[in-house]
Design a protein around this motif. Sequence first.
Motif, PDB file in Angstrom:
ATOM      1  N   THR A 134       0.834  -1.200   0.000  1.00 26.08           N
ATOM      2  CA  THR A 134       0.000   0.000   0.000  1.00 26.08           C
ATOM      3  C   THR A 134       0.871   1.254   0.000  1.00 26.08           C
ATOM      4  OG1 THR A 134      -1.815  -1.116   1.132  1.00 26.08           O
ATOM      5  CG2 THR A 134      -1.743   1.278   1.290  1.00 26.08           C
ATOM      6  N   PHE A 135       1.874   1.308   0.852  1.00 26.64           N
ATOM      7  CA  PHE A 135       2.766   2.468   0.909  1.00 26.64           C
ATOM      8  C   PHE A 135       3.468   2.674  -0.432  1.00 26.64           C
ATOM      9  CE2 PHE A 135       3.416   1.594   5.715  1.00 26.64           C
ATOM     10  CZ  PHE A 135       2.301   2.345   6.027  1.00 26.64           C
ATOM     11  N   VAL A 186       4.182   5.454  -5.827  1.00 24.30           N
ATOM     12  CA  VAL A 186       4.152   5.377  -7.285  1.00 24.30           C
ATOM     13  C   VAL A 186       3.062   6.276  -7.856  1.00 24.30           C
ATOM     14  CG1 VAL A 186       3.709   3.841  -9.237  1.00 24.30           C
ATOM     15  CG2 VAL A 186       5.176   3.082  -7.352  1.00 24.30           C
ATOM     16  N   ALA A 187       1.889   6.269  -7.235  1.00 23.65           N
ATOM     17  CA  ALA A 187       0.785   7.092  -7.722  1.00 23.65           C
ATOM     18  C   ALA A 187       1.131   8.579  -7.664  1.00 23.65           C
ATOM     19  CB  ALA A 187      -0.475   6.815  -6.911  1.00 23.65           C
ATOM     20  N   ALA A 188       1.906   8.967  -6.643  1.00 18.95           N
ATOM     21  CA  ALA A 188       2.242  10.380  -6.470  1.00 18.95           C
ATOM     22  C   ALA A 188       3.395  10.826  -7.354  1.00 18.95           C
ATOM     23  CB  ALA A 188       2.579  10.649  -5.005  1.00 18.95           C
ATOM     24  N   PHE A 189       4.374   9.944  -7.581  1.00 15.37           N
ATOM     25  CA  PHE A 189       5.620  10.393  -8.210  1.00 15.37           C
ATOM     26  C   PHE A 189       6.057   9.573  -9.421  1.00 15.37           C
ATOM     27  CE2 PHE A 189       5.894  11.249  -3.579  1.00 15.37           C
ATOM     28  CZ  PHE A 189       5.849  12.640  -3.635  1.00 15.37           C
ATOM     29  N   GLY A 190       5.311   8.525  -9.771  1.00 17.07           N
ATOM     30  CA  GLY A 190       5.679   7.693 -10.904  1.00 17.07           C
ATOM     31  C   GLY A 190       5.354   8.343 -12.234  1.00 17.07           C
ATOM     32  N   LEU A 200       7.068  13.646   0.869  1.00 15.41           N
ATOM     33  CA  LEU A 200       7.018  12.189   0.812  1.00 15.41           C
ATOM     34  C   LEU A 200       6.164  11.626   1.946  1.00 15.41           C
ATOM     35  CD1 LEU A 200      10.744  11.261   0.018  1.00 15.41           C
ATOM     36  CD2 LEU A 200       8.773  10.803  -1.452  1.00 15.41           C
ATOM     37  N   ARG A 201       6.374  12.172   3.137  1.00 14.95           N
ATOM     38  CA  ARG A 201       5.630  11.693   4.300  1.00 14.95           C
ATOM     39  C   ARG A 201       4.129  11.833   4.092  1.00 14.95           C
ATOM     40  NH1 ARG A 201       2.993  14.036   8.195  1.00 14.95           N
ATOM     41  NH2 ARG A 201       3.695  16.118   7.535  1.00 14.95           N
ATOM     42  N   VAL A 204       3.507   7.820   5.759  1.00  7.54           N
ATOM     43  CA  VAL A 204       4.416   7.094   6.638  1.00  7.54           C
ATOM     44  C   VAL A 204       4.991   8.078   7.651  1.00  7.54           C
ATOM     45  CG1 VAL A 204       5.013   5.310   4.972  1.00  7.54           C
ATOM     46  CG2 VAL A 204       6.309   7.454   4.983  1.00  7.54           C
ATOM     47  N   THR A 205       5.796   7.564   8.566  1.00  7.87           N
ATOM     48  CA  THR A 205       6.407   8.428   9.572  1.00  7.87           C
ATOM     49  C   THR A 205       7.447   9.340   8.935  1.00  7.87           C
ATOM     50  OG1 THR A 205       8.182   6.874  10.076  1.00  7.87           O
ATOM     51  CG2 THR A 205       6.102   6.628  11.305  1.00  7.87           C
ATOM     52  N   GLY A 206       7.766  10.412   9.632  1.00  9.79           N
ATOM     53  CA  GLY A 206       8.810  11.305   9.148  1.00  9.79           C
ATOM     54  C   GLY A 206      10.139  10.602   9.017  1.00  9.79           C
ATOM     55  N   ALA A 207      10.464   9.725   9.951  1.00  7.22           N
ATOM     56  CA  ALA A 207      11.727   8.984   9.894  1.00  7.22           C
ATOM     57  C   ALA A 207      11.785   8.097   8.662  1.00  7.22           C
ATOM     58  CB  ALA A 207      11.903   8.150  11.152  1.00  7.22           C
ATOM     59  N   ARG A 208      10.681   7.420   8.350  1.00  4.56           N
ATOM     60  CA  ARG A 208      10.670   6.553   7.168  1.00  4.56           C
ATOM     61  C   ARG A 208      10.796   7.375   5.888  1.00  4.56           C
ATOM     62  NH1 ARG A 208      11.164   2.898   9.092  1.00  4.56           N
ATOM     63  NH2 ARG A 208       9.355   1.632   9.546  1.00  4.56           N
ATOM     64  N   ALA A 209      10.125   8.509   5.838  1.00  6.47           N
ATOM     65  CA  ALA A 209      10.227   9.378   4.666  1.00  6.47           C
ATOM     66  C   ALA A 209      11.655   9.888   4.486  1.00  6.47           C
ATOM     67  CB  ALA A 209       9.252  10.549   4.795  1.00  6.47           C
ATOM     68  N   ARG A 210      12.318  10.204   5.588  1.00  2.78           N
ATOM     69  CA  ARG A 210      13.701  10.684   5.492  1.00  2.78           C
ATOM     70  C   ARG A 210      14.636   9.574   5.002  1.00  2.78           C
ATOM     71  NH1 ARG A 210      11.890  13.455  10.116  1.00  2.78           N
ATOM     72  NH2 ARG A 210      12.712  11.862  11.538  1.00  2.78           N
TER      73      ARG A 210
END
Length: 281
Positions: free
Chosen positions: A138-139, A144-148, A172-173, A178-184
């Motif tokens: 899902t993530f 992909v939907a946002a930036f592909g 990205l977050r 997702v969390t800020g840490a994961r986006a970073r």
Amino acid sequence: MWLDLVPPFAVDAALAALAAHAVPGVEVVDVDAGRSTRTVPGGHGPAVVSVRLGEDRVDAHLDLAHPDDEPAVVALVRRWLDLDHDPAAVADVLGDDPVLGPLVAARPGLRVLGHVDGFEAAVSTVLGQQVSLAAARTFTARLVAAFGTPAPGGLTAFPRPETLAAVDPDQLRVAVRVTGARARTVHALAVACADGLTIEPDMDPAETRHRLLALPGIGPWTADYLALRVLGDRDAFPAGDLVLRRALGGVGAAAARATAERWRPVRAYAVTHLWTAAAYL
């Protein structure tokens, strides 16, 4: 075109694994038809490859951006599906093992499925850290939907490193939720790949692992998983993997690593057999 292989090919297991990892928008798996269709990066733009798996060969249809891309795309497909694997070589090592022997006998043609795009695999793996496989899909689909970018057949090509490197981590977050840490971490990975980090089989695995571990939010499990799925290390062993450890009776990472010593130098096939039995079939 027909792609040859050394039979047998454990088709049902391969399709189950492909379906479990399929990212909506990027790939479509029709288990009943034995077919997987997905985007593949090409030198002149994204291609779409549709493969129908058979026990003794694979039927592949390529929708290419340019005819000159065919040799490289075919090579990617062969690595993705592990078509150059000789099942007898794994049976020689694992066939008499008390844990792996019955699994090898049940699925003698099991392949270690790779990936057509190391960057896509790395980002998807980061998004899958400490969440279910369904959540990871899902993530990744949101990313992909946002930036592909559009690809043939109504599919969407995974964004290139330069694209995600230019996106603010907070954007990205929000887009992926997702969390800020994961986006970073995703952003740091994109920047590293845009700056020259290449995650593919031809690269030095030790150097690639070193560079991956230097990135924030990437630890041994992620590096080991990518060694198995992308770098083509047939002795890779992600000892910290939860599904793997459960399949071995709920042992810790150290005990899993000790058990797997007898499976060298094909521990990646041992892992794939255990994953398949525990999670896919």
